[in-house]
Design an enzyme around this catalytic site. Structure first.
Site, PDB file in Angstrom:
ATOM      1  N   HIS A   1       0.809  -1.217   0.000  1.00 34.04           N
ATOM      2  CA  HIS A   1       0.000   0.000   0.000  1.00 34.04           C
ATOM      3  C   HIS A   1       0.844   1.269   0.000  1.00 34.04           C
ATOM      4  CE1 HIS A   1      -4.062  -1.775   0.858  1.00 34.04           C
ATOM      5  NE2 HIS A   1      -3.288  -2.807   1.172  1.00 34.04           N
TER       6      HIS A   1
ATOM      7  N   ASP B   1       3.734   9.457  -0.847  1.00 30.57           N
ATOM      8  CA  ASP B   1       2.579   8.668  -0.426  1.00 30.57           C
ATOM      9  C   ASP B   1       2.311   7.585  -1.455  1.00 30.57           C
ATOM     10  OD1 ASP B   1       0.540   7.990   1.304  1.00 30.57           O
ATOM     11  OD2 ASP B   1      -0.347   9.994   1.341  1.00 30.57           O
TER      12      ASP B   1
END
Length: 465
Positions: A159, A366
């Site tokens: 992720h 991110d």
């Protein structure tokens, strides 16, 4: 495949209202509901003799759960130590923050083995099951499943970002990590950049060979792919519509006195770029006197990983600069920067987003960033706000229509924020329509479905079907 087993570090509480669950929970529950699904992981409890405690088994909405505790030492070494003081900073391109020790390394491997043992013990049919392991905390779980002679398809999804080789090679024993990754049948990442780095890291490590998007290791072929995680767009829109009329949203709207709202919603983490945002907002107020007394920036940043020293230091720095900005610019009836460490339910947050003219989503790095997509879904199509997005967020590779910024350039961010606040309704609508098209066609349901399909295809190819 009759049974899908999902393995993650934490398992969300089934008692939690489904509308408040995040992207991972929605996507995983959707995938599990189509099979005899089982979700396994840590229950958040610390027990002195955790290994002697049987998994807590229960069922919710047609999905079975099996959760188990950790010891305090396991939590300290595996989660606080190796996961969040070694892998988290390294994979977010911050090797200067890595605090490695052999004890943390051993603790990480030991807990990954315990996760694998728990899963293997629950496995009902080795020939008709598939396992989907999630994220950096459990990167080695697939390897330990193979040592337990688990031969069913096993997939892994990362992720968070995958850094380039010159950063990744700083990890002690990085070859072992690559070897453990090679236990999977399918490896998924968020972006094309992450995939490029993953394949390059594998090739440069010398552990395995890379052929296109396939890793070849010990006679096995591991497929890789890009699977950008997303949100439930319809659910997010409905929450935003309800939340916009909640008492909290009405109170917020009244407090703005007709002025525009800038919003940021992030877990308190050094990767999110909140400090740079605060500086950019200060620069905006300094540059544009017309904004004085008129604009409000609301930053919601619930505390996280309070046991990690760097997070306490970050909180101190943000409190200091927030106080500085307000001390410099506030008047008796206006406070420009509202900085909250309070968490709110998603319906409230979506309501706040709907009435915000600009969203600041400016991480320094991110994996994806679902807040960016939630902000788009929350907007009123007739009067949408502007998404100001870091080019270093994974979402930037998808979200054509966002204003892309460099979070390391504070002055540029201030100029772009001023432009976003001044943007015409016509341009805001055009940008929003492009953004909404992307999130509508690439939603959370597609993410879960396409990964499971890829895992099944990888397994079929491995068995010559």
């Amino acid at each position: 495949m009759k049974q899908l087993i999902v393995v993650s570090n934490r398992v969300p509480s089934p008692q939690k209202d489904s509308g408040s669950q995040g992207g991972l929970a929605v996507g995983v529950m959707n995938a599990l509901s189509r099979t005899d699904g089982l979700w396994m992981g840590w229950n958040g409890v610390l027990e002195e003799d955790a290994e002697a405690v049987a998994p807590n088994a229960y069922e919710h909405e047609g999905v079975r759960f099996a959760t188990f505790p950790l010891t305090e030492e396991e939590h300290e070494l595996f989660y606080v130590g190796y996961s969040n003081e070694v892998l988290w900073p390294l994979l977010h391109y911050r090797p200067d923050m890595v605090e490695y020790s052999r004890d943390k390394d051993r603790g990480y491997q030991r807990v990954n083995q315990r996760f694998a043992d728990q899963v293997a013990d629950q496995l009902e049919d080795n020939d008709d099951s598939a396992i989907w392991v999630h994220d950096y905390q459990l990167l080695s779980t697939g390897h330990f499943l193979r040592t337990r002679n688990v031969d069913c398809p096993i997939g892994f999804f990362l992720h968070i970002p995958m850094p380039p080789w010159e950063t990744f090679r700083i990890l002690p024993r990085q070859e072992r990590m690559i070897e453990h990754l090679c236990a999977y049948d399918t490896i998924g990442v968020q972006t094309e950049t992450d995939l490029e780095h993953l394949l390059d890291n594998v090739a440069r490590s010398g552990v395995a060979r890379v052929e296109g998007h396939t890793i070849v290791f010990d006679g096995r072929r591991i497929d890789t792919g890009v699977f950008p995680i997303s949100i439930d767009v319809d659910a997010a829109r409905e929450m935003a519509e309800r939340g916009a009329h909640s008492p909290r949203s009405e109170r917020l709207k009244a407090s703005l006195r007709g002025g525009p709202l800038i919003i940021g919603v992030d877990r308190l983490d050094y990767s999110k770029g909140i400090y740079q945002r605060f500086r950019a907002f200060e620069q905006l107020l300094e540059n544009t006197l017309s904004r004085y007394g008129n604009i409000t920036y609301l930053q919601i940043a619930p505390l996280s990983r309070t046991g990690v020293e760097r997070y306490a230091a970050l909180r101190h720095d943000l409190e200091r600069i927030a106080g500085h900005v307000n001390g410099r610019f506030s008047s008796y009836d206006w406070m420009p920067l509202r900085y909250l460490n309070t968490g709110y339910d998603r319906e409230t947050l979506m309501g706040f987003m709907r009435q915000s003219r600009v969203a600041l989503v400016t991480p320094l790095r991110d994996g994806m960033n679902l807040v960016a997509k939630e902000y788009v879904a929350a907007q009123d199509p007739q009067d949408p706000g502007v998404l100001m997005l870091s080019s270093f967020a994974g979402a930037a590779e998808q979200l054509d229509g966002a204003m892309l910024c460099n979070p390391f350039d504070v002055e540029e961010m201030a100029d772009m924020l001023d432009a976003a606040l001044s943007m015409s309704l016509e341009e805001r609508k055009a940008r929003w329509q492009r953004l909404h098209e992307v999130i509508s066609t690439h939603d959370i349901h597609r993410w879960g479905r396409t990964f499971v399909e890829a895992l099944n295809a990888s397994a079929a190819a491995r068995h010559g079907e």
